[in-house]
Design an enzyme around this catalytic site. Structure first.
Site, PDB file in Angstrom:
ATOM      1  N   CYS A   2      -0.570   7.802  -0.294  1.00 61.73           N
ATOM      2  CA  CYS A   2      -0.382   9.220  -0.533  1.00 61.73           C
ATOM      3  C   CYS A   2       0.862   9.748   0.162  1.00 61.73           C
ATOM      4  O   CYS A   2       1.605   9.006   0.780  1.00 61.73           O
ATOM      5  CB  CYS A   2      -1.591   9.990  -0.007  1.00 61.73           C
ATOM      6  SG  CYS A   2      -3.165   9.281  -0.505  1.00 61.73           S
ATOM      7  N   ASN A  75      -2.118   9.374   4.883  1.00 65.12           N
ATOM      8  CA  ASN A  75      -1.452   8.482   3.935  1.00 65.12           C
ATOM      9  C   ASN A  75      -1.704   7.071   4.429  1.00 65.12           C
ATOM     10  O   ASN A  75      -1.138   6.678   5.445  1.00 65.12           O
ATOM     11  CB  ASN A  75       0.049   8.793   3.919  1.00 65.12           C
ATOM     12  CG  ASN A  75       0.890   7.665   3.320  1.00 65.12           C
ATOM     13  OD1 ASN A  75       2.024   7.470   3.700  1.00 65.12           O
ATOM     14  ND2 ASN A  75       0.341   6.919   2.406  1.00 65.12           N
ATOM     15  N   GLY A  76      -2.555   6.348   3.765  1.00 63.96           N
ATOM     16  CA  GLY A  76      -2.726   4.970   4.214  1.00 63.96           C
ATOM     17  C   GLY A  76      -4.058   4.366   3.856  1.00 63.96           C
ATOM     18  O   GLY A  76      -4.818   4.913   3.049  1.00 63.96           O
ATOM     19  N   ILE A 291      10.342 -11.074  -9.574  1.00 62.15           N
ATOM     20  CA  ILE A 291      11.688 -10.625  -9.956  1.00 62.15           C
ATOM     21  C   ILE A 291      12.529 -11.832 -10.384  1.00 62.15           C
ATOM     22  O   ILE A 291      12.488 -12.874  -9.734  1.00 62.15           O
ATOM     23  CB  ILE A 291      12.403  -9.961  -8.752  1.00 62.15           C
ATOM     24  CG1 ILE A 291      11.624  -8.747  -8.269  1.00 62.15           C
ATOM     25  CG2 ILE A 291      13.840  -9.571  -9.105  1.00 62.15           C
ATOM     26  CD1 ILE A 291      12.120  -8.189  -6.938  1.00 62.15           C
ATOM     27  N   GLY A 366       4.316 -10.549   0.703  1.00 55.55           N
ATOM     28  CA  GLY A 366       4.514 -11.538   1.768  1.00 55.55           C
ATOM     29  C   GLY A 366       5.395 -11.028   2.893  1.00 55.55           C
ATOM     30  O   GLY A 366       5.806 -11.794   3.770  1.00 55.55           O
TER      31      GLY A 366
END
Lengths: 671, 90
Positions: A2, A75-76, A291, A366
């Site tokens: 958040c 937030n968390g 990616i 990671g």
């Protein structure tokens, strides 16, 4: 995951308005697009943008205690919340949600700031105790979640992102010259500050208390390292076994969520290990994301495919083209809120977009393994240079440097010159910053592009001295590797990687990352492992590799480390980015911002446009200058126009109006 | 223009971006961070192209390349066909 924001007016001023709080919350709506919540009384306003992950139905914030005298925005994630909740219930606390947020609030009621010692997770939070009129802000141990604050007249203003603080019109927006010096040396600001003057960052492992006009800041945790006599005397086999156990549990609790959890998979040891633990123990059908790059020098496709095949993973990848990297840089800078020296954050931003489009909100990554287990070349380089420094005239010892950087030393002609390069400063092995001086000195060269004004404003400021003064007690008693790990973790990981390559580029697309390698139990244990086992000879991450034996293919465990990087000049001096690069680096733009010397920048530009080979330093300078220009334009000059209509982005908002004793649900910007 | 001036101009333009104030003839490029590990390549290419000399691998040592004066002395000898410092043991 958040976004949080708030204002504490020490004297209860009228400037504390619902409208400002809405704008502060709305500007970082991507951090929490699902719903918003606002609390306001005569002294405090709290705003919350929510990304629902745990307790999707009743977890709406702000959340209050039993008698509604204490309010929290958060937030968390705290992964051990079920265990903590159990204990609190036994002590008589009652809960009206099943969220981790409410657990923290009751734990704070019970223990005060000491509650932070019990939390295993990633968070930035604010608790308002309306009886004591005390505001409590805290940040997780290592700094996975951001938190900024500023004092302005009789107020304290805080937020997950600086742009939210800047939504308060009166707050001055200026680039801090000393912060520029720091970024152009250390790649990041030092803990406690931001690129903006007077906008502070609450350092990782710290909490802040504000009451009756006074603000105090305390450290509750630091990265654990120990002198030899306080380290464990276990065999590498026993250590690896313990690591396997700790990591498995770190992964297990990080899969706690009411939505599916995916994983980033690069094909490197760290993400492959985590994903493998997930697949083999918890979820064989986990979604994975990776990616790819156009150029072989950056691409890890071969190993990524190897892992996808090995795990039979449900995998998706993005091709981060040079064009797209160049084109997205500006957007990424808007999210990172600071100048960058590399483009590597951009592909991670593109990746989180793919995750979002795939319907996943949470991913394991990671990140952190290289710092905790000793994976980076800078650690091996330090080890070799320390060894070489004992016999500076040795002709054999410098040859070891070539083994560390095969891609630089692949031209045998340059061997002697390169060895001389790495041989500089060998006599400084007693310097507490020995491990990082080559890197920082090399980076610092790009300060040559600073304008005379900026240089004058920086004056005689010495960043090295500041770092030395901030080193913890006991640092001098640690070995060379532990010291290097401390510097790398406290400066580069906490302030750069976890932010610009972590929280910011994931949250930009409303994606929460979770980082098993940074579980505090794991960091504590590795802090007590002797350095000789972390890097055995020159074999990096020896312990981690050993603990992955049997769960990863040998060619993944034994592959040479591939540093994650992204193309720079190829992305910026071609394709769609070119026009905006020219514009940002034009004499007019440079003179307007006043940060750089236009004539020098022009020489750099010409060198690169004319096909001159860009050195590492040229590339760093290019991104540094360009991104500083973007920060100056977007946050200083154009900020108001850029954020004009943000309030339209506010989702369904729950409002607790304690000033007028009413609670209601506001829709959009209607009060 | 003498060799040393030509090389100075190249260094100032390409590595110092016009900032010639601090560069002295004796100053070590490596110690003063003027040229980094990849910049050495640029310098060698420049010398080979500009002076039409071929620089042998074992001549690529700091004694020949690490300051304006070293390069100039190295070049003078090279252009005169004299012997130049080489890597030890070769």
């Amino acid at each position: 995951m958040c976004g949080i924001t708030g204002i504490y007016s020490f004297n209860g001023s009228d400037t504390l308005s619902l409208d400002t709080l809405k704008r502060m919350t709305a500007v970082m709506q991507y951090r929490g697009p699902d719903e918003a919540g606002i609390y306001i009384d005569s002294f405090v306003g709290l705003g919350h943008a929510r990304l629902s992950i745990i307790d999707l139905c009743s977890g709406t914030q702000p959340i209050h205690n039993e008698d509604k005298t204490m309010w929290i925005i958060y937030n968390g994630e705290v992964y051990n919340y079920p265990e903590l909740r159990e204990k609190l219930v036994q002590k008589g606390h009652t809960f009206y949600t099943t969220s981790d947020t409410e657990v923290i609030l009751h734990l704070y009621e019970e223990k005060g700031p000491a509650c932070l010692d019990d939390l295993n997770g990633q968070f930035a939070l604010a608790i308002w105790d309306s009886k004591k009129r005390e505001l409590f802000l805290a940040r997780d141990r290592i700094g996975i979640r951001p938190l900024y604050y500023t004092r302005y007249k009789d107020t304290l203003i805080f937020a997950s992102e600086v742009k939210s603080i800047f939504m308060v019109d009166e707050i001055p927006r200026q680039i801090d010259p000393v912060a520029m010096d720091q970024i152009f040396t250390f790649w990041t600001t030092l803990p406690g500050v931001s690129i903006f003057k007077d906008i502070c960052e609450l350092p990782p492992g710290h909490y802040l208390r504000a009451a009756h006009g006074k603000v105090s800041i305390n450290k509750y945790w630091d990265i654990p390292f120990y002198p030899r006599h306080e380290q464990v005397d276990l065999s590498p086999a026993e250590i690896s076994e313990k690591i396997h156990e700790l990591l498995l549990d770190a992964v297990r609790i990080r899969l706690r969520a009411d939505v599916p959890v995916g994983a980033y998979l690069s094909g490197g040891l760290d993400s492959s290990g985590v994903t493998s633990l997930v697949v083999q123990n918890f979820n064989s059908d986990v979604r994975t994301f990776g990616i790819r790059f156009e150029e072989d020098a950056f691409d890890e496709g071969k190993y990524q495919n190897r892992m996808v095949f090995f795990l039979k993973a449900n995998h998706k990848e993005i091709m981060a083209t040079n064009d797209e990297i160049g084109e997205s840089l500006n957007n990424v800078i808007w999210h990172c809120e600071k100048p960058l020296l590399r483009t590597a954050p951009v592909p991670l931003f593109l990746l989180s977009k793919l995750v979002r489009q795939s319907g996943i909100k949470v991913v394991l990554t990671g990140e952190g393994a290289d710092e905790i287990f000793g994976g980076y070349n800078i650690f091996r380089e330090t080890k070799v240079r320390r060894f070489w420094a004992r016999q500076p005239d040795s002709t054999m010892r410098p040859g070891l440097i070539g083994q560390l950087y095969p891609y630089i030393f692949d031209n045998p002609r340059l061997k002697r010159m390169l060895e001389s390069f790495f041989g500089m400063g060998l006599d400084q092995f007693d310097d507490p910053l020995f491990s990082h001086l080559v890197r920082w000195e090399n980076t610092g060269k790009i300060k040559t592009f600073f304008s005379d004004e900026l240089k004058a404003a920086i004056g005689s400021y010495d960043g090295y001295e500041q770092v030395k003064e901030s080193l913890p007690d006991g640092y001098a008693g640690w070995d060379t590797l532990s010291r290097a790990q401390y510097l790398e973790t406290s400066l580069f990981l906490s302030n750069y990687l976890l932010s610009s390559q972590g929280d910011r580029v994931a949250m930009a697309n409303s994606i929460e990352i979770r980082l098993p390698y940074l579980d505090p139990r794991l960091m504590e244990f590795m802090g007590r492992v002797p350095s000789k086992w972390k890097i055995l000879g020159l074999n990096e991450k020896h312990i981690l590799k050993k603990s992955f034996q049997g769960i990863l293919p040998d060619d993944i465990v034994n592959r040479a480390k591939h540093p994650y990087r992204a193309p720079i000049e190829q992305s910026l001096f071609s394709g769609k980015a070119l026009e905006s690069v020219h514009d940002m680096l034009s004499e007019t733009s440079l003179s307007n911002a006043g940060l750089f010397d236009p004539a020098k920048v022009n020489r750099l530009k010409n060198k690169l446009i004319n096909g001159g080979e860009a050195s590492e330093t040229d590339n760093m300078a290019l991104v540094g200058i360009l991104s500083s220009q973007m920060v100056a334009r977007d946050y200083i000059d154009d900020f108001s126009s850029r954020t004009e209509n943000v309030i339209d982005k506010l989702p369904r908002t729950v409002i607790f109006d304690r000033k007028n004793k009413t609670d209601y649900v506001g829709v959009k910007n209607a009060d | 223009m003498s060799n040393i001036d030509t090389i100075r101009e190249f260094v100032v333009e390409n590595f110092l971006f016009g900032d010639s104030a601090q560069l002295t003839d004796e100053m070590s490029f490596l110690e003063n961070g003027i040229i980094d590990s990849t910049g050495i390549l640029e310098m060698i290419t420049f010398l080979e192209e500009n002076y039409k000399v071929k620089i042998d691998d074992d001549e690529l040592v700091p004694e020949n390349l690490d300051s304006l004066m070293n390069i100039s002395a190295f070049l003078d000898k090279k252009l005169d066909g004299m012997s130049v410092p080489k890597e030890e043991g070769k």
